[in-house]
Design a protein around this motif. Structure first.
Motif, mmCIF file in Angstrom:
data_model
loop_
_atom_site.group_PDB
_atom_site.id
_atom_site.type_symbol
_atom_site.label_atom_id
_atom_site.label_comp_id
_atom_site.label_asym_id
_atom_site.label_seq_id
_atom_site.Cartn_x
_atom_site.Cartn_y
_atom_site.Cartn_z
ATOM 1 N N LEU A 43 -21.250 -13.063 -29.676
ATOM 2 C CA LEU A 43 -19.902 -13.424 -28.806
ATOM 3 C C LEU A 43 -20.764 -12.608 -27.785
ATOM 4 N N PHE A 44 -21.043 -11.849 -27.707
ATOM 5 C CA PHE A 44 -21.973 -10.800 -26.354
ATOM 6 C C PHE A 44 -23.142 -11.782 -26.026
ATOM 7 N N GLU A 45 -24.194 -11.846 -26.970
ATOM 8 C CA GLU A 45 -25.478 -12.843 -26.516
ATOM 9 C C GLU A 45 -24.333 -14.351 -25.805
ATOM 10 N N VAL A 57 -26.036 -0.273 -16.602
ATOM 11 C CA VAL A 57 -24.449 1.080 -17.293
ATOM 12 C C VAL A 57 -24.139 0.884 -19.004
ATOM 13 N N ARG A 58 -24.129 2.356 -19.504
ATOM 14 C CA ARG A 58 -23.618 1.907 -20.585
ATOM 15 C C ARG A 58 -22.376 1.763 -21.030
ATOM 16 N N ILE A 59 -21.345 0.008 -20.958
ATOM 17 C CA ILE A 59 -20.214 -0.252 -21.551
ATOM 18 C C ILE A 59 -19.886 -0.179 -22.444
ATOM 19 N N GLY A 60 -18.891 0.607 -23.177
ATOM 20 C CA GLY A 60 -18.100 0.298 -24.275
ATOM 21 C C GLY A 60 -16.589 -0.513 -23.887
ATOM 22 N N ILE A 61 -15.882 0.430 -23.849
ATOM 23 C CA ILE A 61 -14.439 0.148 -23.813
ATOM 24 C C ILE A 61 -14.223 -0.755 -23.231
ATOM 25 N N MET A 62 -14.881 -1.186 -21.623
ATOM 26 C CA MET A 62 -14.205 -2.080 -20.940
ATOM 27 C C MET A 62 -14.608 -3.908 -21.528
ATOM 28 N N LEU A 63 -15.619 -3.722 -21.936
ATOM 29 C CA LEU A 63 -15.960 -4.964 -23.006
ATOM 30 C C LEU A 63 -14.721 -5.381 -24.064
ATOM 31 N N TYR A 64 -14.123 -4.597 -24.019
ATOM 32 C CA TYR A 64 -13.384 -4.828 -24.981
ATOM 33 C C TYR A 64 -11.986 -4.862 -24.592
ATOM 34 N N ASN A 75 -13.059 -16.062 -25.592
ATOM 35 C CA ASN A 75 -12.531 -16.656 -23.792
ATOM 36 C C ASN A 75 -12.128 -14.718 -23.566
ATOM 37 N N ALA A 76 -11.470 -13.834 -23.670
ATOM 38 C CA ALA A 76 -10.886 -12.751 -23.676
ATOM 39 C C ALA A 76 -12.951 -11.813 -23.235
ATOM 40 N N VAL A 77 -13.889 -12.323 -23.995
ATOM 41 C CA VAL A 77 -15.007 -12.460 -24.436
ATOM 42 C C VAL A 77 -15.882 -12.738 -23.331
ATOM 43 N N GLU A 78 -15.617 -13.927 -23.042
ATOM 44 C CA GLU A 78 -16.344 -14.364 -21.765
ATOM 45 C C GLU A 78 -15.129 -13.767 -20.592
ATOM 46 N N ASN A 79 -14.546 -13.162 -20.977
ATOM 47 C CA ASN A 79 -13.433 -13.250 -19.017
ATOM 48 C C ASN A 79 -14.179 -11.074 -18.611
ATOM 49 N N ASN A 80 -14.232 -10.435 -20.050
ATOM 50 C CA ASN A 80 -14.578 -9.315 -19.527
ATOM 51 C C ASN A 80 -15.972 -9.596 -19.343
ATOM 52 N N ILE A 81 -16.916 -10.307 -19.610
ATOM 53 C CA ILE A 81 -18.438 -9.972 -19.101
ATOM 54 C C ILE A 81 -18.373 -10.156 -17.865
ATOM 55 N N ALA A 82 -17.766 -11.974 -18.099
ATOM 56 C CA ALA A 82 -17.827 -11.757 -15.957
ATOM 57 C C ALA A 82 -17.297 -10.894 -14.989
#
Length: 384
Positions: A50-52, A221-228, A12-19
């Motif tokens: 999950l990202f996919e 943009v190359r997004i790392g830490i914020m995705l997590y 759920n956190a993955v979905e939230n952050n990507i959105a």
């Protein structure tokens, strides 16, 4: 729990952050998910699917070996970009698999041309410019040399991107330096265009730059830490949240780390605990042995400083962190027993141990702590 410890990934956190990131960055900006360092400790094989699932189709890594792990973790074709190390043979492998890679010196460009011709295929490259970080990239003269070679070998080179890396966008102290970098980048981009070479993607921004310098978003943009679920720095977070009426952090942490009590012991007042004499029991206490240590990423700098959650209570790590074990004071925990859950990162009842708590105690960056989590720890996906 069969394993000595377990890392959980909250879907759920993955979905939230990507959105959140997609909404903030807009439809015109491609997000490349940075999954280097074992996806910042989250596990490439676990996080990429999950990202996919939630719409990510572009991935950035540092090593070619990471690119292969991403390649093998995908259920459908996606773009993979190697920002760092490839040996000569790996350049050949990348071209054969359609994996993109940075070209930051003439030697790598020569390898790309050599193997693209051998494979009768185009090398998909991102030209990295040296703009002032003085780490990797082509300077102005080297770029002109590269342009000549690319034009002479246009049938085997595809310029997918033109990029650079900004030197510390997470801190206002680097503002002048970054503005200088952006000017140099744009000047070199003009040189590229004047020679008829137009990249598909212009990209310079990581997580911090994407939020602090909106003009730096460009095409990708190359997004790392914020995705997590982490902000690059408190400065970046404060700058973002200050402009919002709702002061709730929009990002959610994905990772949790749990272990269990391995053994319980009563220790009398006046006894030393663990290696050396760093901890002396001031009263009779009860200790719990937990089967994780610095070999799993629980830093030795947390000796006599770390905190864990047991039985809904915050408990202190006492003595020196061992290679495979820590000792915890559980004197105030009622009815604790072998096998009880120990939360190293995450929530238990109303309490939480954050990665930032590790950072404040150990002076390590969030990035360091996550990257040090051992790949041997089992990772599993949960929904909460």
């Amino acid at each position: 729990m069969i394993n000595n410890s377990l890392i959980t990934l909250n879907e759920n956190a993955v979905e939230n952050n990507i959105a959140f990131l997609k909404k903030k960055l807009g439809d015109k900006v491609k997000i490349s998910a940075v999954v280097k360092a074992n996806a910042y400790g989250h596990g490439i094989e676990q996080i990429v699917p999950l990202f996919e699932k939630y719409g990510i189709d572009h991935y950035s890594v540092f090593y070619y070996s990471e690119a292969i792990r991403v390649f093998d973790s995908l259920s459908k074709p996606a773009t993979i970009m190697v920002m760092g190390w490839l040996c000569e043979e790996s350049v050949r492998g990348a071209i054969a698999r359609g994996i993109e890679f940075f070209v930051f010196n003439i030697e790598r460009l020569n390898f790309a041309i050599k193997y693209a011709k051998e494979l009768n295929s185009k090398a998909k490259i991102h030209i990295e410019a040296e703009t002032g970080m003085n780490r990797s990239g082509l300077n102005a003269d080297e770029l002109k040399n590269a342009i000549t070679k690319i034009k002479e070998n246009a049938d085997c080179i595809e310029i997918v991107g033109f990029c650079t890396h900004l030197a510390g966008a997470e801190s206002i102290s680097n503002h002048v330096r970054i503005q200088s970098q952006l000017k140099k980048y744009n000047k070199m981009l003009v040189t590229l265009g004047a020679n008829g070479l137009i990249p598909k993607y212009r990209h310079v921004a990581n997580s911090a730059a994407a939020f602090v310098y909106p003009k730096a978003r460009m095409d990708l943009v190359r997004i790392g830490i914020m995705l997590y679920g982490f902000w690059s720095s408190s400065e970046v977070y404060v700058q973002y949240i200050n402009h919002k009426n709702n002061k709730i952090n929009p990002l959610k942490r994905i990772l949790g780390w749990n272990s269990q009590i391995m053994a319980i012991k009563k220790v009398k007042s006046g006894e030393f605990i663990g290696y050396g004499i760093s901890y002396l029991a001031q009263t009779d206490i009860i200790t719990a042995l937990v089967p994780i240590g610095y070999s799993f990423g629980y830093s030795r700098s947390l000796s006599n400083k770390g905190r864990v959650l047991i039985g809904g209570q915050r408990c202190s790590v006492i003595g020196v962190v061992n290679m495979n074990m820590i000792i915890v004071d559980i004197s105030h925990v009622d009815n604790a027993k072998v096998g009880d859950e120990v939360v190293l990162i995450g929530k238990q009842n109303d309490l939480e141990i954050k990665v930032s708590a590790f950072s404040e105690i150990s002076n390590e960056l969030n990035y360091e702590i996550l990257a040090h989590l051992s790949e041997s720890i089992v990772r599993t996906v949960i929904k909460q």
